[in-house]
Design a protein around this motif. Sequence first.
Motif, PDB file in Angstrom:
ATOM      1  N   HIS A   1       3.446  27.604  -2.714  1.00 18.36           N
ATOM      2  CA  HIS A   1       2.657  28.755  -2.675  1.00 18.36           C
ATOM      3  C   HIS A   1       3.406  29.721  -3.916  1.00 18.36           C
ATOM      4  CE1 HIS A   1      -0.297  32.000  -2.256  1.00 18.36           C
ATOM      5  NE2 HIS A   1       0.884  32.730  -2.435  1.00 18.36           N
TER       6      HIS A   1
ATOM      7  N   TYR B   1       0.638  35.951 -10.991  1.00 12.97           N
ATOM      8  CA  TYR B   1       1.684  37.044 -11.236  1.00 12.97           C
ATOM      9  C   TYR B   1       2.871  36.722 -10.291  1.00 12.97           C
ATOM     10  CZ  TYR B   1      -2.556  39.090 -13.196  1.00 12.97           C
ATOM     11  OH  TYR B   1      -3.400  39.368 -13.855  1.00 12.97           O
TER      12      TYR B   1
ATOM     13  N   GLN C   1     -10.394  50.470 -10.032  1.00  6.88           N
ATOM     14  CA  GLN C   1     -11.084  49.251  -9.260  1.00  6.88           C
ATOM     15  C   GLN C   1     -12.248  48.970 -10.374  1.00  6.88           C
ATOM     16  OE1 GLN C   1      -9.664  48.404  -6.481  1.00  6.88           O
ATOM     17  NE2 GLN C   1     -10.984  46.540  -6.867  1.00  6.88           N
TER      18      GLN C   1
ATOM     19  N   PHE D   1     -10.980  46.507 -12.938  1.00  3.20           N
ATOM     20  CA  PHE D   1     -10.586  45.312 -12.387  1.00  3.20           C
ATOM     21  C   PHE D   1     -12.124  44.397 -12.287  1.00  3.20           C
ATOM     22  CE2 PHE D   1      -6.598  45.837  -9.542  1.00  3.20           C
ATOM     23  CZ  PHE D   1      -5.852  45.210 -10.550  1.00  3.20           C
TER      24      PHE D   1
ATOM     25  N   THR E   1      -7.094  42.525 -16.557  1.00  5.18           N
ATOM     26  CA  THR E   1      -6.027  41.977 -15.732  1.00  5.18           C
ATOM     27  C   THR E   1      -5.406  43.362 -14.986  1.00  5.18           C
ATOM     28  OG1 THR E   1      -4.485  41.957 -17.330  1.00  5.18           O
ATOM     29  CG2 THR E   1      -5.695  39.968 -17.029  1.00  5.18           C
ATOM     30  N   PRO E   2      -4.452  42.989 -14.038  1.00  3.62           N
ATOM     31  CA  PRO E   2      -3.803  44.283 -13.519  1.00  3.62           C
ATOM     32  C   PRO E   2      -3.001  44.978 -14.341  1.00  3.62           C
ATOM     33  CG  PRO E   2      -3.598  42.558 -11.939  1.00  3.62           C
ATOM     34  CD  PRO E   2      -4.234  42.056 -13.306  1.00  3.62           C
ATOM     35  N   ALA E   3      -2.279  44.025 -15.518  1.00  3.90           N
ATOM     36  CA  ALA E   3      -1.553  44.908 -16.442  1.00  3.90           C
ATOM     37  C   ALA E   3      -2.416  45.579 -17.552  1.00  3.90           C
ATOM     38  CB  ALA E   3      -0.625  43.794 -17.176  1.00  3.90           C
TER      39      ALA E   3
ATOM     40  N   SER F   1      10.919  37.541  -1.805  1.00  2.00           N
ATOM     41  CA  SER F   1       9.604  37.910  -2.044  1.00  2.00           C
ATOM     42  C   SER F   1       8.780  36.662  -1.544  1.00  2.00           C
ATOM     43  CB  SER F   1       9.334  37.939  -3.643  1.00  2.00           C
ATOM     44  OG  SER F   1       9.830  36.579  -4.122  1.00  2.00           O
TER      45      SER F   1
ATOM     46  N   GLY G   1       4.103  35.599  -1.110  1.00  2.00           N
ATOM     47  CA  GLY G   1       2.809  35.789  -1.385  1.00  2.00           C
ATOM     48  C   GLY G   1       2.322  36.545  -0.074  1.00  2.00           C
ATOM     49  N   LYS G   2       1.181  37.372  -0.454  1.00  2.00           N
ATOM     50  CA  LYS G   2       0.572  38.364   0.570  1.00  2.00           C
ATOM     51  C   LYS G   2      -0.821  37.736   0.826  1.00  2.00           C
ATOM     52  CE  LYS G   2      -1.040  42.221  -1.901  1.00  2.00           C
ATOM     53  NZ  LYS G   2      -2.284  42.034  -2.212  1.00  2.00           N
TER      54      LYS G   2
END
Lengths: 333, 120
Positions: free
Chosen positions: A138, A147, B20, B23, B29-31, B116, B118-119
């Motif tokens: 992942h 990202y 939002q 988006f 994109t977020p950037a 770090s 992934g969430k």
Amino acid sequence: MVARGLLTFKTTPSIVATGVTAGPLEKKSQFVDKFDKIYEDERCEAKTNEHGHAKMMEDACMIALSKVDSVPSDADFMLIGDLINQMTPSNFAAATVGIPYIGLFSACATSVSSLLMAALLTETGMSKCAIAGASSQHNAVERQFRYPNEYGAQKPETAQWTVTAAGVAAVTPYKKGFPSIECGTIGCVIDLGMTDPLNMGAAMAPAAADTLTRHLTGHNKDVKDYDVIMTGDLGKTGFELYKKLAGNQGIDVTKNFRDAGKEFYGADPSFLSGASGAGCSAAIFLTEVIDKMRAGDYKRVLLIATGALLSPLSFQQGDTIPCIAHAIELTMK
Amino acid sequence: MVSIFITAFIVGGLICVVGQLLFDVAKLTPAHTLCILVVAGSVLDGLGLYEPLIDFAGAGATIPITSFGNALTHGAMAEAEKHGLIGVVTGMFEVTSSGISSAILFGFIASVIFKSKGKV
């Protein structure tokens, strides 16, 4: 129409053993009990995500070989792949395991393309035991294609979760009592102009539908011939589109259709559209499907692994996402 | 007293709604979304509109990223008044330096302590 890209194996090579390893989050998978090894650490105790990725692949190979009382020196070929640039995790795994190796890249469709190539080598008589498989990790995949993991970017509903898993099969000449590889279809690259890497399911669905149609007409088969037709990682969004596209071709999609990506994490909405990654289809095809074949629940199955052939650079330059799907037909004689 | 919380909540919330929508509707994109909001804050301050918004909504206007654009313009204009054109260059990071330095410092600390992932 001349049938192109079709493979038929007269000797029907067998999948005699499988090895599937997965990361800690994959405990949330409804198929977790079928996996051979689950790591408590995402990096498999290695220093980096990529090293962990390689370790997972090595372990899967060793597990598959150990199930048939073999060691790496008994295997003739190793055909594996992953999604990382230049496939370094597979390269490092092959360096450790020490089996003659060719890295294969069909993105997430490598799970099937590797099995097809292993079957071909076996059919020619040049391989007595070939290792085929694919893996994904992942963190390594997400930060390469989307990202940085630290960024915590919000994802839309169509996004899929890259699975941390490796799935490996040992392919040998036909052996009674094991699922054997009867035929397959090599996919054509289909590009309908999708550009969103957070909606890969929709990008891959046309490729899956195309390969399905070509396999059925090329090998003169019907949907009813199969106990299950399982796609690799279309996810909830892509799976619906794929069924719609196949349905438009006059294929009855109401029964026996399954998607590994959609089912991997069950109905948990936090995984959005479902699972993806080369390890997703490899892990489910080689556990859920193979186990059911060996138990006698499935006699004939069609596995279609789908892959999105983008690179981080092609995406950044605004290119579309070309997609591919390879199909393999397994039978239990 | 209570009304400042309400206005902060509503104004801050509305700025987030814009983000939002960028988006979900504009498919940015977020950037891109981040840059647009920063530029918007900067332009609004250039037009003299962001300070009145802060007076009205307090933290509702200073917490969202638009406030960073506002601070960039604010520093540049303040220094420009004192030192002329060169002040635009020197002033841009005058007000924002604390924010940027904090981002570097806390980013460093977090990266030393955590790994770090992934969430879900």
